[in-house]
Structure formats: structure tokens, C-alpha cells
Design a protein around this motif. Structure first.
Motif, PDB file in Angstrom:
ATOM      1  N   ARG A 146       0.730  -1.274  -0.185  1.00  0.00           N
ATOM      2  CA  ARG A 146      -0.079   0.019   0.025  1.00  0.00           C
ATOM      3  C   ARG A 146       0.787   1.316  -0.056  1.00  0.00           C
ATOM      4  NH1 ARG A 146      -5.247  -0.431   2.241  1.00  0.00           N
ATOM      5  NH2 ARG A 146      -4.630   1.293   3.931  1.00  0.00           N
ATOM      6  N   GLN A 147       2.163   1.204  -0.467  1.00  0.00           N
ATOM      7  CA  GLN A 147       3.222   2.247  -0.368  1.00  0.00           C
ATOM      8  C   GLN A 147       3.293   2.733  -2.124  1.00  0.00           C
ATOM      9  OE1 GLN A 147       6.366   1.260   2.246  1.00  0.00           O
ATOM     10  NE2 GLN A 147       4.642  -0.087   3.196  1.00  0.00           N
ATOM     11  N   GLY A 148       3.606   3.872  -2.158  1.00  0.00           N
ATOM     12  CA  GLY A 148       3.862   4.232  -3.686  1.00  0.00           C
ATOM     13  C   GLY A 148       4.941   3.164  -4.187  1.00  0.00           C
ATOM     14  N   GLY A 149       4.643   2.506  -5.192  1.00  0.00           N
ATOM     15  CA  GLY A 149       5.660   1.943  -5.885  1.00  0.00           C
ATOM     16  C   GLY A 149       5.507   0.460  -5.201  1.00  0.00           C
ATOM     17  N   GLY A 150       4.943   0.112  -4.195  1.00  0.00           N
ATOM     18  CA  GLY A 150       4.929  -1.248  -3.720  1.00  0.00           C
ATOM     19  C   GLY A 150       3.528  -1.947  -3.985  1.00  0.00           C
ATOM     20  N   LEU A 151       3.578  -2.970  -3.235  1.00  0.00           N
ATOM     21  CA  LEU A 151       2.334  -4.061  -3.474  1.00  0.00           C
ATOM     22  C   LEU A 151       0.920  -3.486  -3.210  1.00  0.00           C
ATOM     23  CD1 LEU A 151       3.582  -7.245  -1.687  1.00  0.00           C
ATOM     24  CD2 LEU A 151       3.625  -6.901  -4.205  1.00  0.00           C
ATOM     25  N   SER A 152       0.130  -3.688  -3.911  1.00  0.00           N
ATOM     26  CA  SER A 152      -1.374  -3.514  -3.800  1.00  0.00           C
ATOM     27  C   SER A 152      -1.915  -3.975  -2.403  1.00  0.00           C
ATOM     28  CB  SER A 152      -2.367  -3.562  -5.015  1.00  0.00           C
ATOM     29  OG  SER A 152      -3.479  -3.709  -4.691  1.00  0.00           O
ATOM     30  N   GLY A 153      -2.936  -3.361  -1.974  1.00  0.00           N
ATOM     31  CA  GLY A 153      -3.348  -3.877  -0.614  1.00  0.00           C
ATOM     32  C   GLY A 153      -4.474  -5.041  -1.036  1.00  0.00           C
ATOM     33  N   PHE A 154      -4.754  -5.006  -2.368  1.00  0.00           N
ATOM     34  CA  PHE A 154      -5.527  -6.055  -2.889  1.00  0.00           C
ATOM     35  C   PHE A 154      -5.055  -7.141  -3.992  1.00  0.00           C
ATOM     36  CE2 PHE A 154      -8.745  -3.805  -0.536  1.00  0.00           C
ATOM     37  CZ  PHE A 154      -8.503  -2.499  -0.635  1.00  0.00           C
ATOM     38  N   THR A 155      -5.837  -7.928  -4.543  1.00  0.00           N
ATOM     39  CA  THR A 155      -5.127  -8.857  -5.486  1.00  0.00           C
ATOM     40  C   THR A 155      -5.299  -7.959  -6.829  1.00  0.00           C
ATOM     41  OG1 THR A 155      -7.320  -9.678  -5.803  1.00  0.00           O
ATOM     42  CG2 THR A 155      -5.777 -11.029  -4.621  1.00  0.00           C
ATOM     43  N   LYS A 156      -4.295  -8.084  -7.554  1.00  0.00           N
ATOM     44  CA  LYS A 156      -4.214  -7.139  -8.890  1.00  0.00           C
ATOM     45  C   LYS A 156      -3.509  -8.208  -9.932  1.00  0.00           C
ATOM     46  CE  LYS A 156      -2.438  -2.721  -9.863  1.00  0.00           C
ATOM     47  NZ  LYS A 156      -1.827  -1.584  -9.273  1.00  0.00           N
ATOM     48  N   ARG A 157      -4.186  -8.096 -11.244  1.00  0.00           N
ATOM     49  CA  ARG A 157      -3.514  -9.106 -12.223  1.00  0.00           C
ATOM     50  C   ARG A 157      -2.157  -8.705 -12.581  1.00  0.00           C
ATOM     51  NH1 ARG A 157      -6.641 -11.915 -15.719  1.00  0.00           N
ATOM     52  NH2 ARG A 157      -5.303 -10.703 -17.730  1.00  0.00           N
ATOM     53  N   SER A 158      -1.899  -7.505 -12.541  1.00  0.00           N
ATOM     54  CA  SER A 158      -0.778  -7.049 -13.248  1.00  0.00           C
ATOM     55  C   SER A 158       0.631  -7.245 -12.117  1.00  0.00           C
ATOM     56  CB  SER A 158      -0.455  -5.653 -13.243  1.00  0.00           C
ATOM     57  OG  SER A 158      -0.756  -4.908 -12.048  1.00  0.00           O
ATOM     58  N   GLU A 159       0.084  -7.570 -10.941  1.00  0.00           N
ATOM     59  CA  GLU A 159       1.094  -8.015  -9.706  1.00  0.00           C
ATOM     60  C   GLU A 159       1.744  -9.491  -9.871  1.00  0.00           C
ATOM     61  OE1 GLU A 159       0.284  -5.709  -5.924  1.00  0.00           O
ATOM     62  OE2 GLU A 159       0.288  -7.645  -5.325  1.00  0.00           O
ATOM     63  N   SER A 160       0.662 -10.146 -10.423  1.00  0.00           N
ATOM     64  CA  SER A 160       1.341 -11.744 -10.166  1.00  0.00           C
ATOM     65  C   SER A 160       0.342 -12.557 -11.047  1.00  0.00           C
ATOM     66  CB  SER A 160       1.392 -11.975  -8.700  1.00  0.00           C
ATOM     67  OG  SER A 160       1.304 -13.638  -8.586  1.00  0.00           O
ATOM     68  N   ASP A 161       0.884 -13.799 -11.610  1.00  0.00           N
ATOM     69  CA  ASP A 161       0.019 -14.834 -12.157  1.00  0.00           C
ATOM     70  C   ASP A 161      -0.923 -15.536 -11.070  1.00  0.00           C
ATOM     71  OD1 ASP A 161       2.695 -15.837 -14.534  1.00  0.00           O
ATOM     72  OD2 ASP A 161       1.393 -14.260 -14.258  1.00  0.00           O
ATOM     73  N   TYR A 162      -0.358 -15.421  -9.821  1.00  0.00           N
ATOM     74  CA  TYR A 162      -1.543 -16.006  -8.771  1.00  0.00           C
ATOM     75  C   TYR A 162      -2.669 -14.928  -8.436  1.00  0.00           C
ATOM     76  CZ  TYR A 162       2.411 -19.538  -8.458  1.00  0.00           C
ATOM     77  OH  TYR A 162       3.077 -20.457  -8.460  1.00  0.00           O
ATOM     78  N   ASP A 163      -2.761 -13.701  -9.201  1.00  0.00           N
ATOM     79  CA  ASP A 163      -3.846 -12.923  -8.875  1.00  0.00           C
ATOM     80  C   ASP A 163      -4.561 -13.080 -10.163  1.00  0.00           C
ATOM     81  OD1 ASP A 163      -2.490 -12.668  -6.545  1.00  0.00           O
ATOM     82  OD2 ASP A 163      -2.339 -10.350  -6.637  1.00  0.00           O
ATOM     83  N   PRO A 164      -5.210 -13.992 -10.759  1.00  0.00           N
ATOM     84  CA  PRO A 164      -5.881 -14.186 -11.860  1.00  0.00           C
ATOM     85  C   PRO A 164      -6.892 -12.985 -12.130  1.00  0.00           C
ATOM     86  CG  PRO A 164      -6.690 -15.715 -10.697  1.00  0.00           C
ATOM     87  CD  PRO A 164      -5.912 -15.138  -9.816  1.00  0.00           C
ATOM     88  N   PHE A 165      -7.404 -12.513 -10.967  1.00  0.00           N
ATOM     89  CA  PHE A 165      -8.448 -11.263 -11.021  1.00  0.00           C
ATOM     90  C   PHE A 165      -8.242 -10.310 -10.232  1.00  0.00           C
ATOM     91  CE2 PHE A 165     -12.140 -10.682 -13.692  1.00  0.00           C
ATOM     92  CZ  PHE A 165     -12.947  -9.873 -13.265  1.00  0.00           C
ATOM     93  N   GLY A 166      -8.283  -8.957 -10.352  1.00  0.00           N
ATOM     94  CA  GLY A 166      -8.516  -8.087  -9.301  1.00  0.00           C
ATOM     95  C   GLY A 166      -9.660  -7.834  -8.403  1.00  0.00           C
TER      96      GLY A 166
END
Ligand SMILES: Cc1ncc(C[n+]2csc(CCOP(=O)(O)OP(=O)(O)O)c2C)c(N)n1
Ligand SMILES: CC(=O)[C@@H](O)[C@H](O)COP(=O)(O)O
Ligand SMILES: [Mg+2]
Length: 640
Positions: A98-118
Motif C-alpha cells: 500500500r505504499q507508492g511503488g509497492g504491493l497493492s493492498g488487494f489482489t491485482k492481475r498485473s502484480e502476479s500470475d497468482y492473482d488471476p483477477f483483481g
């Protein structure tokens, strides 16, 4: 900096494949180490804690049993996905949450293949999972879709729309209902009672009993009727009938903190010939961390905290929050008028209606995560002579847009909308930004749409809305604290559609709407220092526009700049439309609109976000200088 916990087993896990190499008897230790890591990480980042602590065992069990990321795992809301992120290759970044440039606080497709849906807005997981399941079925590709949805999220109609369509997915869809008997506040409505009956119907489902039943779940049509009867009979006993009737094979209740039992149940479910399955898992929000378990809100959302004591960092005392000012103002209105009622969609504390409810419990309605219902429910109340204040964050009101148009605006019913979290919201990022309410409301006939420039203005606007019975009205205000200015003793009824001059000049006019006024005033000072006489107006109303004031400003100044913390399609668009309709730009007026950029801005500190959006004083100054073609010293640039 909180000491990092000893996590010898977790240290061997980077991805779910590493979990699947473990002996299942090691899973309880892995879960406990994962829990400690979540506590340690969130103690330094803040964020959503309770929900994630409640699904630590479930996270381990799901990744152990299912072949993620080939099997698609979709978390509803996604605020509980911190444990999931840690075991899917993101442990090294979990303290950037949840910090600038850091991981989202929710699932996010662009963040990982393990997050198939935001996610982030609730109750979308079953629909999305059904999409994946049917796609797999159509393409004859293997792979299941697993939706993990909470009891709170299950109070939204969208979940039922999806379940009503799920039968087509057969055994490719698994829904896991994470029932911790909590939303942000305690859950509401009859579903809660139904789930409570399920949980209290006896001890947890024994995995082997399930295995026997599933083994008998024979697919031949001849036995389907028999199975349905057996299910129905079982449903009458366990109460799973609700889900059975929606076409699911109900499995539960299952102890959501017994990771080995979870594994056995999920293996049976995974291998069952039939489906879709609904596994009812019972968990505790905040599990395993005393301060969270004992807190009323189970530490749903926290700031940085001391791990040992659980004490959260206290912000220095500042100005009152807009939320608190709204609640206090509404209480004042309700003390004068017993027709005023208040509605929240599962956000009593976030909207401040928990304070209103303390005073007026019979006039406060928490409808659950059901914004569409909230709006039309409010329309019914208004049609019957009440004065409903529907307090829904700007972003969450998006979910009820047709109800706003069809049930409120077209019928011109006096529903009042208190839209908190207008503008950019910081750590929750793009999904929660209140960017679009001006665009989606100012286009509607009959609507009055206001934006509070500061906390005093908010008091006046709540009062004005309380008295405005001739049609729908809405006020927007941002997340966070006000300017710390004196509060009015007596609220003033504002003239609808009238703005105000905050500072008079004669060369540059800044037409501000909402809390960017503070930056507009700073910009005016900087422009005056460059010899550019500047007027600052607070328009107060995005609809109806103060046409008289705007006409005057646009015809008596050389440059006009509109400023709003909203997307294109809001104030600036409507001022430009007025200007073009009346030929106010024909005489060479230089007019510029400043609004949020046409992008979804990622999470960061709000002040950084507004800087990125180009909506602070220096940006206003720069816009004016460019329009006047003068350099920063205020000297006329030589025309090319
Ligand atoms: C459409 C929508 N409305 C409101 C919210 C705010 N919200 C976030 S989490 C939550 C409660 C979710 O409860 P539940 O699904 O039971 O999850 P838990 O936190 O208990 O794990 C709410 C109301 C949201 N994210 N989306
Ligand atoms: C997960 C979710 O949607 C809520 O918890 C939201 O994050 C609350 O936002 P505020 O912190 O602005 O109340
Ligand atoms: Mg819950």
C-alpha cells in the motif's frame, strides 16, 4: 521496526509448489509461521489485518490442494490476500504494501500470475470465477476456479446473480464461503441468521463423512434425484438448503483453522465428480492475534502498530475528519427533523453513521454490502415522505448507478447522497478513488451536486440538503482531515446553484470546486507575487452551475482555470459547455480545465497522488503562466 519472526519452514516457501512438497503434518507449523509474518509485516505497513489472519490456514490448504496458478484462485475483495501474497512469490515485497511503488493492498492481475483477477470492490469473485470455469469448459482445458468469498460479501446481490448461473460450471467451480461472522462491522440481515444456524447445527463436518457422501454422489441421472433428496434432507438438517437450491453442493460447516481437516475436505471437493461445490468454512477474523481477536472491529483496517501490545500508532491530533464533521452535522439535522433517516451499505464506521446510530438507532439502516438496494430503499423512504441520507463512498456508489438514475433521478425523489472519499484516497489506490461521481451525477437532470471546500462548507451543505425536498442532492468530500478552520455555530442554508468569491482580482480567475480551494488560494498568492491579479471563486455547486458568476468571471478576466479533484466530465466540462454555448470564448478568453488525469492512479500517499495528478498550487500557477505565455518571472514570452 518490528522484529521479524523466526520462520524456518516459511523460509523454504517461495511459491505454492514449495508448499505442495511439504508433508501435510508440517502445514500447521507453516500456517503459524505465516500468521506471524503477516502480523509483523502489517505492523510496519498498516493495512487490512483481521481478514488475512482469519484465512491463514485456508490459504495454505488451498495452495496445497489446488494446482495454483493453473487452478484460478480468486479472493473476494482481496483485503485478506496478504498471506496469499507471501506464499506466491511476494514475501520479499510484503513490507511495501500500500505504499507508492509497492504491493497493492488487494489482489491485482498485473502484480502476479497468482492473482488471476483483481478485486477490492466486494462480491465479484463468484462471477469472475464462473467466467474462468466456463472458459476452461469451453476450451476443454483442465483447471478449476476457486472463489473465496466472505459472509459480508455474500450479502451483495451480485453473489446470488452469479450463483444462480453457476450450475453450468459443474465441478470446475468451487466457492469457499469464509464465514467469520463479521463484515467491517457485525454482518446484518437474514443470511447471517441462516449461516449461524448452519454453524450451530452441530460439530464441524468430519472430512471422512464427506468422503463417503461424495463417493456416493453418483453422476448417473438415475441417482441424481436420489442425491438431491439426500441433499435436501441433509440441508433441512444442516441448513445448506439455501445453497443447494441455488444449484450448489453444500459442504460444511468446516473448521477453517484446522489446516489438515481443510486439506482433506478440499481434496474431496477437488476430486468430486459433481459441482459446483460450496464449502462453508468457519473462521475467526483476527485469528491468532489477541489485540485483533478482542477488538470490536477485529482490526479490520489498522495503521502501524506495536506487535507486543497491539497499540496502533496515534496520529498527531489534527483537524476534525470530514467523516466526523458530516456525522455531527447530520445528527444536528436529525435532532431538528424526525423525518431524517440514514442508510449505510456495511460501512457504519467509515461513513460516520455509527455515531448517528448511537443517537438514532431506529433511524439508521445498515443494509449490508448492498449499495444498489440501499439507493432504491432510500428512494422508497423518500417517496413516502422521509428525508433519507444515503452515506456511500463515492467509489462504492458507482455500483448503484442505475438505481440512482432510474429510481431516484427520473422520479425526482429527494434522496440525499453523502459521498465520502471523493477524490484520491491514498493507500487503497485506484479501486477506491472517488474520481467519477461528478461525471456520473452532473449529467443527470434534477440533481443538485455540491462539493465541500472545507469542513465548515460541509456543515452548510448538509443543512442545505436536509432542507432540499424538491429533488435529489449529493455532496462530495474527501477522505481525511479538514483544514482546521473555525466551525459555524449555526449552519447556513446555501442558495442552490450559487458560488462565492473567496478573493477578488481582475486578470486571472481560478474557478475551484471542492477542497482544491486551498491549493487555488496558494496559487493565487504566487500569481499575485508575479504581478498577476487573481480572483479565486469557490463554485460550491457542480450542478446547477452558478451561471451568472461564471459568465461574469469569464467575461472580465483574461485567463480562467477550473480546478476539481475529479475526472474529466465534471466541473470543467460543464463550464466549457456553458462557455461554448454562450460564446464566452469567442472574445479570446484563455480557459483551461484542471482535473484528475485520464489514468487509474496507483496507491500512494494522497499528497503524492495529487502531485502526480498535477492538481497542486505550482501546477495551477504553471497552467496560468502557460496560458498567458509568460515565463515564471511573469515576463511576456516573445511570441514565436
Ligand atoms: C462494493 C463494496 N462495498 C463496500 C466495501 C467495503 N468493504 C470492504 S471489506 C468489507 C467487509 C467484507 O466482509 P467479508 O466479506 O465478510 O470479509 P471479512 O473482512 O470478514 O474477511 C466491506 C464492507 C467494498 N470493498 N466493496
Ligand atoms: C477493503 C475495503 O474496501 C475497506 O476496508 C476500505 O479499505 C475502507 O476504506 P477507508 O479506510 O477509506 O475507510
Ligand atoms: Mg466476514
Amino acid at each position: 521496526m518490528s522484529d521479524r519472526p523466526e520462520t524456518p519452514l516459511l523460509d523454504t516457501v517461495q511459491y505454492p509448489d514449495d508448499i505442495r512438497k511439504l508433508d501435510r503434518n508440517q502445514l500447521p507449523q507453516l500456517a503459524e509461521e505465516l500468521r506471524q509474518e503477516v502480523i509483523s509485516a502489517v505492523s510496519v505497513t498498516g493495512g487490512h489485518l483481521g481478514a488475512g489472519l482469519g484465512v491463514v490456514e485456508l490459504t495454505v490448504a488451498i495452495h496445497y490442494v489446488f494446482d495454483t496458478p493453473n487452478d484460478k484462485l480468486i479472493w473476494d475483495v482481496g483485503h485478506q490476500a496478504y498471506p496469499h501474497k507471501i506464499v506466491t512469490g511476494r514475501r520479499d515485497r510484503i513490507r511495501t504494501l500500500r505504499q507508492g511503488g509497492g504491493l497493492s493492498g488487494f489482489t491485482k492481475r498485473s502484480e502476479s500470475d497468482y492473482d488471476p483477477f483483481g478485486a477490492a470492490h466486494s462480491s465479484t469473485s463468484i462471477s469472475a470465477a464462473l467466467g474462468f470455469a466456463i472458459a476452461n469448459k469451453l476450451s476443454d482445458s483442465p483447471g478449476k476456479a476457486i472463489a473465496v468469498i466472505g459472509d459480508g460479501a455474500m450479502s451483495a446481490g451480485m453473489a446470488y446473480e452469479a450463483m444462480n448461473n453457476a450450475a453450468a460450471a459443474g465441478n470446475r467451480l468451487v466457492v469457499i464461503l469464509n464465514d467469520n461472522d463479521m463484515s467491517i462491522a457485525p454482518p446484518v440481515g437474514s443470511l447471517r441468521n441462516s449461516l449461524a444456524r448452519l454453524v450451530s447445527s452441530g460439530k464441524y463436518l468430519a472430512p471422512r463423512r464427506l468422503a463417503q457422501k461424495l463417493a456416493r454422489a453418483m453422476p448417473e441421472p438415475l441417482h441424481v434425484a436420489a442425491r438431491r433428496m439426500e441433499e435436501y434432507a441433509r440441508g433441512l438438517v444442516t441448513g445448506g438448503t439455501l445453497f443447494d437450491e441455488l444449484g450448489f453442493y453444500y459442504v460444511g460447516p468446516v473448521d477453517g483453522h484446522d489446516v489438515r481437516a481443510l486439506v482433506e475436505v478440499l481434496e474431496n471437493v477437488r476430486d468430486a465428480p459433481e459441482g459446483p461445490m460450496l464449502v462453508h468454512v468457519v473462521t475467526k477474523k483476527g485469528k491468532g492475534y489477541g489485540p485483533a481477536e478482542s477488538a470490536a472491529d477485529k482490526y479490520h483496517g489498522v495503521v502501524k502498530f506495536d506487535v507486543v501490545s497491539g497499540v496502533q500508532a496515534k496520529a498527531a491530533p489534527g483537524a476534525p475528519s470530514y467523516t466526523g464533521v458530516f456525522a455531527k452535522a447530520l445528527i444536528g439535522e436529525a435532532e431538528r427533523d424526525d423525518k431524517i433517516v440514514a442508510i449505510t451499505a456495511a460501512m457504519p464506521s467509515g461513513t460516520g453513521l455509527d455515531k448517528f446510530e448511537e443517537k438514532f438507532p431506529d433511524r439508521t439502516f445498515d443494509v449490508g454490502i448492498a449499495e444498489q438496494h440501499a439507493v432504491t430503499f432510500a428512494a422508497g423512504l423518500a417517496a413516502q415522505g422521509y428525508r433519507p441520507f444515503c452515506a456511500i463512498y463515492s467509489t462504492f456508489l458507482q455500483r448503484a448507478y442505475d438505481q440512482v438514475v432510474h429510481d431516484v433521478a427520473i422520479q425526482n425523489l429527494p434522496v440525499r447522497f453523502a459521498m465520502d472519499r471523493a477524490g484520491l484516497v491514498g493507500a487503497d489506490g485506484a479501486t477506491h478513488a472517488g474520481s467519477f461521481d461528478l461525471a456520473y451525477l452532473c449529467t443527470l437532470p434534477n440533481f443538485v451536486v455540491m462539493a465541500a471546500a472545507d469542513e465548515a462548507e460541509l456543515v452548510h451543505m448538509v443543512h442545505t440538503m436536509a432542507l432540499h425536498d424538491s429533488g435529489p442532492s449529493a455532496v462530495r468530500y474527501p477522505r481525511g482531515e479538514g483544514r482546521g478552520i473555525p466551525m459555524p455555530e449555526i449552519p447556513e442554508r446555501l442558495a442552490i446553484g450559487k458560488g462565492r468569491i473567496v478573493k477578488q482580482g481582475n486578470k486571472v480567475a481560478i474557478l475551484s470546486l471542492g477542497t482544491r480551494l486551498a491549493e487555488a488560494e496558494k496559487a493565487a498568492e504566487q500569481l499575485e507575487a508575479k504581478g498577476l491579479s487573481t480572483t479565486v471563486a469557490d463554485l460550491r455547486f457542480a450542478k446547477p452551475l452558478d451561471e451568472e458568476l461564471i459568465r461574469k468571471l469569464l467575461t472580465t478576466h483574461e485567463v480562467a482555470v477550473t480546478v476539481e479533484e475529479a475526472s474529466i466530465g465534471g466541473l470543467g466540462a460543464h463550464v466549457l459547455t456553458l462557455a461554448s454555448d454562450e460564446g464566452l470564448v469567442d472574445a479570446g478568453l484563455k480557459i483551461r480545465t484542471m482535473r484528475l488525469p485520464d489514468t487509474f492512479q496507483d496507491h500512494d500517499k494522497p499528497e503524492k497522488q495529487y502531485d502526480e495528478a498535477g492538481l497542486n498550487a505550482p501546477h495551477i500557477v504553471e497552467t496560468v503562466l502557460k496560458a498567458l505565455r509568460v515565463n515564471s518571472a511573469g515576463v511576456e514570452e516573445v511570441r514565436a
